[in-house]
Design a protein around this motif. Structure first.
Motif, PDB file in Angstrom:
ATOM      1  N   VAL A  84      -8.680  10.425 -56.956  1.00  0.00           N
ATOM      2  CA  VAL A  84      -9.761   9.458 -57.196  1.00  0.00           C
ATOM      3  C   VAL A  84     -10.636   9.340 -55.949  1.00  0.00           C
ATOM      4  N   VAL A  85      -9.985   9.159 -54.800  1.00  0.00           N
ATOM      5  CA  VAL A  85     -10.737   8.937 -53.562  1.00  0.00           C
ATOM      6  C   VAL A  85     -11.504  10.193 -53.158  1.00  0.00           C
ATOM      7  N   LEU A  86     -10.879  11.371 -53.321  1.00  0.00           N
ATOM      8  CA  LEU A  86     -11.571  12.624 -53.001  1.00  0.00           C
ATOM      9  C   LEU A  86     -12.828  12.779 -53.850  1.00  0.00           C
ATOM     10  N   ALA A  87     -12.709  12.429 -55.148  1.00  0.00           N
ATOM     11  CA  ALA A  87     -13.851  12.594 -56.042  1.00  0.00           C
ATOM     12  C   ALA A  87     -14.967  11.604 -55.699  1.00  0.00           C
ATOM     13  N   LEU A  88     -14.606  10.430 -55.181  1.00  0.00           N
ATOM     14  CA  LEU A  88     -15.599   9.403 -54.871  1.00  0.00           C
ATOM     15  C   LEU A  88     -16.255   9.647 -53.526  1.00  0.00           C
ATOM     16  N   SER A  89     -15.447   9.968 -52.541  1.00  0.00           N
ATOM     17  CA  SER A  89     -15.954  10.134 -51.183  1.00  0.00           C
ATOM     18  C   SER A  89     -14.971  11.017 -50.438  1.00  0.00           C
ATOM     19  N   TRP A  90     -15.272  12.329 -50.396  1.00  0.00           N
ATOM     20  CA  TRP A  90     -14.262  13.247 -49.857  1.00  0.00           C
ATOM     21  C   TRP A  90     -13.920  12.987 -48.392  1.00  0.00           C
ATOM     22  N   PRO A  91     -14.842  12.440 -47.548  1.00  0.00           N
ATOM     23  CA  PRO A  91     -14.398  12.158 -46.167  1.00  0.00           C
ATOM     24  C   PRO A  91     -13.276  11.122 -46.119  1.00  0.00           C
ATOM     25  N   VAL A  92     -13.363  10.105 -46.983  1.00  0.00           N
ATOM     26  CA  VAL A  92     -12.300   9.096 -47.028  1.00  0.00           C
ATOM     27  C   VAL A  92     -11.004   9.746 -47.502  1.00  0.00           C
ATOM     28  N   GLY A  93     -11.112  10.572 -48.543  1.00  0.00           N
ATOM     29  CA  GLY A  93      -9.928  11.250 -49.087  1.00  0.00           C
ATOM     30  C   GLY A  93      -9.286  12.177 -48.067  1.00  0.00           C
ATOM     31  N   LEU A  94     -10.117  12.989 -47.404  1.00  0.00           N
ATOM     32  CA  LEU A  94      -9.571  13.932 -46.415  1.00  0.00           C
ATOM     33  C   LEU A  94      -8.973  13.189 -45.232  1.00  0.00           C
ATOM     34  N   GLY A  95      -9.627  12.095 -44.818  1.00  0.00           N
ATOM     35  CA  GLY A  95      -9.105  11.304 -43.710  1.00  0.00           C
ATOM     36  C   GLY A  95      -7.739  10.729 -44.036  1.00  0.00           C
ATOM     37  N   ALA A  96      -7.618  10.156 -45.246  1.00  0.00           N
ATOM     38  CA  ALA A  96      -6.332   9.584 -45.659  1.00  0.00           C
ATOM     39  C   ALA A  96      -5.278  10.681 -45.748  1.00  0.00           C
ATOM     40  N   PHE A  97      -5.664  11.825 -46.270  1.00  0.00           N
ATOM     41  CA  PHE A  97      -4.727  12.943 -46.400  1.00  0.00           C
ATOM     42  C   PHE A  97      -4.263  13.421 -45.019  1.00  0.00           C
ATOM     43  N   ALA A  98      -5.183  13.430 -44.050  1.00  0.00           N
ATOM     44  CA  ALA A  98      -4.824  13.838 -42.696  1.00  0.00           C
ATOM     45  C   ALA A  98      -3.815  12.860 -42.104  1.00  0.00           C
ATOM     46  N   VAL A  99      -4.041  11.557 -42.306  1.00  0.00           N
ATOM     47  CA  VAL A  99      -3.091  10.550 -41.817  1.00  0.00           C
ATOM     48  C   VAL A  99      -1.728  10.772 -42.470  1.00  0.00           C
ATOM     49  N   PHE A 100      -1.751  11.078 -43.777  1.00  0.00           N
ATOM     50  CA  PHE A 100      -0.497  11.364 -44.482  1.00  0.00           C
ATOM     51  C   PHE A 100       0.225  12.535 -43.810  1.00  0.00           C
ATOM     52  N   GLY A 101      -0.523  13.609 -43.545  1.00  0.00           N
ATOM     53  CA  GLY A 101       0.078  14.798 -42.954  1.00  0.00           C
ATOM     54  C   GLY A 101       0.695  14.525 -41.592  1.00  0.00           C
ATOM     55  N   VAL A 102      -0.029  13.801 -40.744  1.00  0.00           N
ATOM     56  CA  VAL A 102       0.478  13.492 -39.399  1.00  0.00           C
ATOM     57  C   VAL A 102       1.715  12.594 -39.495  1.00  0.00           C
ATOM     58  N   ALA A 103       1.621  11.566 -40.375  1.00  0.00           N
ATOM     59  CA  ALA A 103       2.751  10.636 -40.514  1.00  0.00           C
ATOM     60  C   ALA A 103       3.984  11.355 -41.056  1.00  0.00           C
ATOM     61  N   LEU A 104       3.764  12.275 -41.998  1.00  0.00           N
ATOM     62  CA  LEU A 104       4.908  12.987 -42.583  1.00  0.00           C
ATOM     63  C   LEU A 104       5.545  13.916 -41.555  1.00  0.00           C
ATOM     64  N   ALA A 105       4.693  14.603 -40.790  1.00  0.00           N
ATOM     65  CA  ALA A 105       5.224  15.504 -39.763  1.00  0.00           C
ATOM     66  C   ALA A 105       6.042  14.719 -38.743  1.00  0.00           C
ATOM     67  N   ALA A 106       5.571  13.512 -38.409  1.00  0.00           N
ATOM     68  CA  ALA A 106       6.253  12.719 -37.395  1.00  0.00           C
ATOM     69  C   ALA A 106       7.516  12.063 -37.933  1.00  0.00           C
ATOM     70  N   SER A 107       7.469  11.558 -39.180  1.00  0.00           N
ATOM     71  CA  SER A 107       8.573  10.725 -39.668  1.00  0.00           C
ATOM     72  C   SER A 107       9.479  11.437 -40.663  1.00  0.00           C
ATOM     73  N   ARG A 108       8.959  12.446 -41.366  1.00  0.00           N
ATOM     74  CA  ARG A 108       9.668  13.106 -42.465  1.00  0.00           C
ATOM     75  C   ARG A 108      10.005  12.121 -43.585  1.00  0.00           C
ATOM     76  N   ILE A 109       9.277  11.007 -43.671  1.00  0.00           N
ATOM     77  CA  ILE A 109       9.506  10.046 -44.762  1.00  0.00           C
ATOM     78  C   ILE A 109       8.227   9.947 -45.595  1.00  0.00           C
ATOM     79  N   VAL A 110       8.290  10.384 -46.866  1.00  0.00           N
ATOM     80  CA  VAL A 110       7.079  10.451 -47.684  1.00  0.00           C
ATOM     81  C   VAL A 110       6.522   9.061 -47.978  1.00  0.00           C
ATOM     82  N   SER A 111       7.417   8.123 -48.334  1.00  0.00           N
ATOM     83  CA  SER A 111       6.929   6.798 -48.732  1.00  0.00           C
ATOM     84  C   SER A 111       6.189   6.118 -47.579  1.00  0.00           C
ATOM     85  N   LEU A 112       6.762   6.208 -46.375  1.00  0.00           N
ATOM     86  CA  LEU A 112       6.097   5.623 -45.204  1.00  0.00           C
ATOM     87  C   LEU A 112       4.731   6.268 -45.005  1.00  0.00           C
ATOM     88  N   SER A 113       4.673   7.588 -45.146  1.00  0.00           N
ATOM     89  CA  SER A 113       3.408   8.297 -44.971  1.00  0.00           C
ATOM     90  C   SER A 113       2.392   7.877 -46.028  1.00  0.00           C
TER      91      SER A 113
END
Ligand code: NKO
Length: 217
Positions: free
Chosen positions: A129-158
């Motif tokens: 939904v967010v990517l379709a509305l505003s891809w910079p917001v979507g990509l930014g959130a996805f990047a935060v997800f990626g960094v958080a997952l790499a650091a924590s290995r916990i999907v829900s937290l990410s």
């Protein structure tokens, strides 16, 4: 108004398409809601069914969200070009319809009519939904997800951190009012759907990627 209502119904039904549940039924003959975290999302599919089914469910769930938003925009514009609405500027209606359609898709994914109003946590669909509305917001959130997952290995937290990031980004990047409201409401909804995960995180019992699953909610 009819266009908006139709777009919302289609968006809900797109979101409600029970991809994770179908993967469990088709590949293993199981109800995935009775395994792992009980969610129909890609993370639980990864736990129970493996990598490739999880990737497929993730991709389809993202596309569901993006398609709901795209269809709402298309239908509203098409109908307003066919039936000229008296005194109604479709350009005023359009963003609101699109945003409500995004919320309807989120609701459909986690409260699917085909699954007795259960489902997933609307992270992947929210990303679409967010990517379709505003891809910079979507990509930014996805990047935060990626960094958080790499650091924590916990999907829900990410996922919780990425949803929070989406809210911050939509405010910082000065998106139109309907988009801001959608991402704030949608982000808070996704975080609320992680209530059980957050309780486990605070208790220190939330499993990391590859660890034994939590018991179904
Ligand atoms: O089974 O409870 P579980 O451990 O499975 O699952 C917790 C997990 C559930 O989510 C998923 C989907 C994983 C998709 C990962 C892509 C993350 C992209 C982040 C973007 C967030 C944007 C949200 C915007 C809301 C409007 O968390």
């Amino acid at each position: 108004w009819m266009a908006s209502a139709a777009a919302l119904a289609v968006a809900y039904l797109l979101g409600a398409t029970p991809t994770g549940y179908l993967a469990g039924r088709l590949l293993k003959g199981i109800d995935i809601r009775q395994h792992g975290s009980g969610s129909t999302g890609a993370t639980n599919v990864l736990r129970i069914l493996g990598k490739w089914p999880a990737l497929a469910v993730f991709v389809v769930d993202v596309l569901k969200g993006a398609a709901a938003v795209a269809f709402a925009g298309w239908l509203t514009q098409w109908l307003s070009s066919v039936v000229a609405p008296a005194g109604l500027d479709p350009n005023n209606l359009l963003p609101w319809t699109i945003c409500l359609a995004g919320l309807a898709a989120l609701l459909g994914h986690s409260r699917s009519v085909w699954l007795g109003f259960s489902g997933g946590k609307s992270v992947a669909t929210g990303l679409g939904v967010v990517l379709a509305l505003s891809w910079p917001v979507g990509l930014g959130a996805f990047a935060v997800f990626g960094v958080a997952l790499a650091a924590s290995r916990i999907v829900s937290l990410s996922s919780v951190l990425a949803s929070s990031a989406a809210i911050v980004l939509v405010l910082v990047l000065e998106q139109p009012l309907p988009y801001r409201l959608l991402v704030i409401a949608g982000g808070l909804y996704v975080i609320a759907r992680h209530r059980a995960n957050i309780q486990r995180l605070l208790a220190g019992t939330e499993p990391r990627l590859g660890q034994a699953s939590p018991s179904p909610r």
